[in-house]
Design a protein around this motif. Structure first.
Motif, mmCIF file in Angstrom:
data_model
loop_
_atom_site.group_PDB
_atom_site.id
_atom_site.type_symbol
_atom_site.label_atom_id
_atom_site.label_comp_id
_atom_site.label_asym_id
_atom_site.label_seq_id
_atom_site.Cartn_x
_atom_site.Cartn_y
_atom_site.Cartn_z
ATOM 1 N N LEU A 78 0.836 -1.204 0.000
ATOM 2 C CA LEU A 78 0.000 0.000 0.000
ATOM 3 C C LEU A 78 0.872 1.256 0.000
ATOM 4 O O LEU A 78 0.494 2.286 -0.554
ATOM 5 N N THR A 79 2.039 1.162 0.627
ATOM 6 C CA THR A 79 2.940 2.320 0.640
ATOM 7 C C THR A 79 3.404 2.662 -0.772
ATOM 8 O O THR A 79 3.596 3.837 -1.106
ATOM 9 N N VAL A 80 3.567 1.649 -1.630
ATOM 10 C CA VAL A 80 3.956 1.893 -3.020
ATOM 11 C C VAL A 80 2.816 2.598 -3.759
ATOM 12 O O VAL A 80 3.051 3.522 -4.552
ATOM 13 N N ALA A 81 1.573 2.186 -3.480
ATOM 14 C CA ALA A 81 0.425 2.843 -4.106
ATOM 15 C C ALA A 81 0.358 4.313 -3.703
ATOM 16 O O ALA A 81 0.074 5.184 -4.531
ATOM 17 N N LEU A 82 0.641 4.589 -2.432
ATOM 18 C CA LEU A 82 0.606 5.972 -1.944
ATOM 19 C C LEU A 82 1.712 6.812 -2.572
ATOM 20 O O LEU A 82 1.471 7.926 -3.046
ATOM 21 N N VAL A 83 2.937 6.279 -2.573
ATOM 22 C CA VAL A 83 4.062 7.009 -3.158
ATOM 23 C C VAL A 83 3.835 7.237 -4.651
ATOM 24 O O VAL A 83 4.122 8.314 -5.187
ATOM 25 N N SER A 84 3.312 6.221 -5.330
ATOM 26 C CA SER A 84 3.025 6.360 -6.758
ATOM 27 C C SER A 84 2.002 7.459 -6.996
ATOM 28 O O SER A 84 2.101 8.221 -7.969
ATOM 29 N N ASN A 85 1.019 7.553 -6.111
ATOM 30 C CA ASN A 85 0.000 8.586 -6.240
ATOM 31 C C ASN A 85 0.601 9.980 -6.073
ATOM 32 O O ASN A 85 0.283 10.910 -6.825
ATOM 33 N N ILE A 86 1.499 10.136 -5.107
ATOM 34 C CA ILE A 86 2.161 11.429 -4.894
ATOM 35 C C ILE A 86 2.985 11.803 -6.127
ATOM 36 O O ILE A 86 2.972 12.954 -6.583
ATOM 37 N N MET A 87 3.711 10.821 -6.666
ATOM 38 C CA MET A 87 4.481 11.064 -7.885
ATOM 39 C C MET A 87 3.567 11.496 -9.027
ATOM 40 O O MET A 87 3.883 12.436 -9.780
ATOM 41 N N ALA A 88 2.416 10.819 -9.143
ATOM 42 C CA ALA A 88 1.485 11.140 -10.219
ATOM 43 C C ALA A 88 0.959 12.564 -10.084
ATOM 44 O O ALA A 88 0.852 13.291 -11.075
ATOM 45 N N VAL A 89 0.624 12.985 -8.870
ATOM 46 C CA VAL A 89 0.104 14.333 -8.649
ATOM 47 C C VAL A 89 1.122 15.378 -9.093
ATOM 48 O O VAL A 89 0.784 16.361 -9.766
ATOM 49 N N VAL A 90 2.390 15.161 -8.712
ATOM 50 C CA VAL A 90 3.449 16.107 -9.074
ATOM 51 C C VAL A 90 3.635 16.168 -10.590
ATOM 52 O O VAL A 90 3.670 17.250 -11.196
ATOM 53 N N LEU A 91 3.739 15.006 -11.215
ATOM 54 C CA LEU A 91 4.013 14.963 -12.653
ATOM 55 C C LEU A 91 2.838 15.482 -13.470
ATOM 56 O O LEU A 91 3.023 16.187 -14.467
ATOM 57 N N GLN A 92 1.613 15.166 -13.052
ATOM 58 C CA GLN A 92 0.460 15.647 -13.810
ATOM 59 C C GLN A 92 0.301 17.156 -13.661
ATOM 60 O O GLN A 92 -0.182 17.818 -14.577
ATOM 61 N N SER A 93 0.737 17.710 -12.544
ATOM 62 C CA SER A 93 0.688 19.172 -12.404
ATOM 63 C C SER A 93 1.627 19.836 -13.401
ATOM 64 O O SER A 93 1.338 20.920 -13.917
ATOM 65 N N LEU A 94 2.746 19.177 -13.701
ATOM 66 C CA LEU A 94 3.658 19.704 -14.715
ATOM 67 C C LEU A 94 3.035 19.609 -16.107
ATOM 68 O O LEU A 94 3.269 20.469 -16.961
ATOM 69 N N CYS A 95 2.223 18.575 -16.328
ATOM 70 C CA CYS A 95 1.544 18.430 -17.621
ATOM 71 C C CYS A 95 0.569 19.577 -17.860
ATOM 72 O O CYS A 95 0.495 20.118 -18.970
ATOM 73 N N THR A 96 -0.182 19.956 -16.828
ATOM 74 C CA THR A 96 -1.106 21.080 -16.985
ATOM 75 C C THR A 96 -0.338 22.365 -17.248
ATOM 76 O O THR A 96 -0.760 23.201 -18.062
ATOM 77 N N ARG A 97 0.794 22.521 -16.596
ATOM 78 C CA ARG A 97 1.616 23.728 -16.789
ATOM 79 C C ARG A 97 2.152 23.791 -18.212
ATOM 80 O O ARG A 97 2.167 24.863 -18.837
#
Length: 450
Positions: A78-97
């Protein structure tokens, strides 16, 4: 607001080539937004693209990795799912930018910034990632049809080629219909898992502890393999291309103030959607841990296995039916997003436009071949391993999308006043480094038999 047909001249500074036609030209700027009014009304106009991106969390390949991880290691991943989610939030914010600030999707940005000897291999890498995604959809949808209607896997794999007509029908009605379709199916998936988890009654204390970091991921090669599969299924390469194009379907205006607000609203949209998707992604793993791992079934990696075990373990015939419905819904959802991502990648990298149905048929046929071969030779048992392998392939392709994204959004010459804050660029660079390091370790471990 009025849509912006092309980036302003100031924003083209630092790029080798002009942006050319806008991303998803037929849908570009077609959804109106609000220049004034309460914040929540402005936000509603931007809600949608994030949920299409969140579909990556529920890709059928993710089911295989989460089921395998939950059955073998309980709640530990579950910790991998959480870390992956945090990574996704950061990277997708760069996509919107990138999409809003530079007026380019990631594929266009790579073509505009790099010479052909760099951009063409990146294009091939993106196509490999989309094919791996499509492979997971083919197998997942075929298994869903088999579980619900008894259709043989070989025939189900062939039937999945007809999903192109679904995509065409949705596109004919407009982009908001595509978003509504995806969100509706996400609701179906969420309801199915909520009922199944209520039946499973997991140990919630163990669930909470499962989100805590653990060094086991780095020391156990088998766990690392599944962890990378979860990472690849979560932070999917095609999602980075997809999101940077989807945000441009909004008519957010062309003044700097309007674009800054659009970046903020689009980032909120993706963050909400990805947080919701984390609950679904974690639910798959929690269900596997609470049922299979708890009962000593530690080798469940096949979707049909999970379907067969749920009824006796939970004491209800409703559970496997809900599992099949959710799987089929997730396969249909992934079909829509993979089609759009393929269109963005091909048009952005090589400026080659073909009919969406033809593009879809080509990629689907490429994915059908290995699915049919494995199904015939290895039967149902081989499909789970093929699903997990497809997700690891996605993880190995991630650096080729993440590194350019981080470099572009950190460059003031390319982004102008929309350049990412230093802290965000540093965080994204660390994420890229972690992904690359984990991939290198995975390859080294398996090359040396570790």
């Amino acid at each position: 607001m009025t849509s912006d047909p092309a980036p302003t001249p100031e924003q083209t500074t630092g790029w080798r080539l002009s942006p050319g036609e806008p991303s998803l030209a037929g849908m570009f700027g077609t959804i109106p937004t609000r220049a004034k009014g309460p914040f929540w009304r402005k936000l509603i106009a931007f809600l949608g693209p994030g949920y299409l991106v969140a579909v990556g969390y529920m890709d059928p390949g993710n089911w295989a990795t989460s089921l395998a991880g939950g059955s073998k290691y309980g709640y530990a991943l579950l910790t991998v799912a959480l870390v992956s989610n945090i990574m996704a939030v950061v990277l997708q914010s760069l996509c919107t930018r990138l999409g809003v600030g530079a007026g380019r999707d990631l594929a266009q940005a790579c073509r505009d910034a790099y010479p052909r000897w760099v951009s063409w291999p990146l294009w091939l890498s993106a196509e490999i990632a989309i094919t791996a995604t499509d492979l997971a959809e083919v197998i997942g949808t075929a298994i869903g049809l088999n579980l619900l209607f008894g259709i043989p896997l070989e025939l189900g794999v062939v039937i999945t080629a007809a999903d192109v007509f679904l995509v065409l029908a949705l596109q004919a009605f407009g982009f908001r219909w595509i978003e509504a379709f995806v969100v509706a199916l996400l609701g179906v998936i969420a309801a199915c898992f909520a009922i199944q988890i209520a039946m499973a009654d997991p140990d919630w204390g163990a669930v909470i502890r499962g989100f805590a970091p653990t060094t086991r991921v780095l020391t156990e090669p088998g766990m690392l393999y599944l962890a990378l599969g979860i990472l690849g299924a979560t932070v999917m390469p095609h999602n980075l291309y997809l999101h940077s194009g989807l945000v441009q379907t909004r008519g957010f205006g062309h003044s700097p103030a309007e674009k800054h607000e659009a970046i903020k609203l689009a980032t909120i949209d993706s963050t909400i959607a990805l947080t919701f998707a984390l609950t679904i992604n974690a639910s798959i793993l929690i269900l596997a841990a609470a049922t299979f791992h708890h009962a000593g079934q530690t080798d469940v990696a096949e979707l049909d296995q999970a379907h067969a075990f749920l009824a006796p373990l939970l004491g209800s015939t409703l559970a496997p039916t809900l599992f099949g419905i959710a799987l089929l819904a997730c396969g249909l959802n992934s079909t829509v997003t993979a089609t759009l991502a393929g269109q963005i990648v091909m048009e952005g990298f090589i400026q080659f436009r073909i009919k969406p149905w033809l593009r879809r048929m080509v990629t689907r046929l490429i994915a059908i071949v290995p699915a049919v071969v494995v199904t015939i030779i290895a039967g149902e048992k081989g499909t789970g391993q093929l699903l997990i392998l497809s997700q690891v392939v996605l993880s190995l392709q991630l650096p080729f999308a993440v590194v350019p994204l981080v470099m572009f959004t950190a460059s003031r010459a390319k982004m102008g006043e929309f350049v990412a804050p230093r802290w965000l660029s540093v965080a994204a660079a660390m994420i890229a480094a972690i992904i690359i390091a984990l991939n290198i370790k995975l390859v080294f471990d398996y090359a040396t038999g570790g």
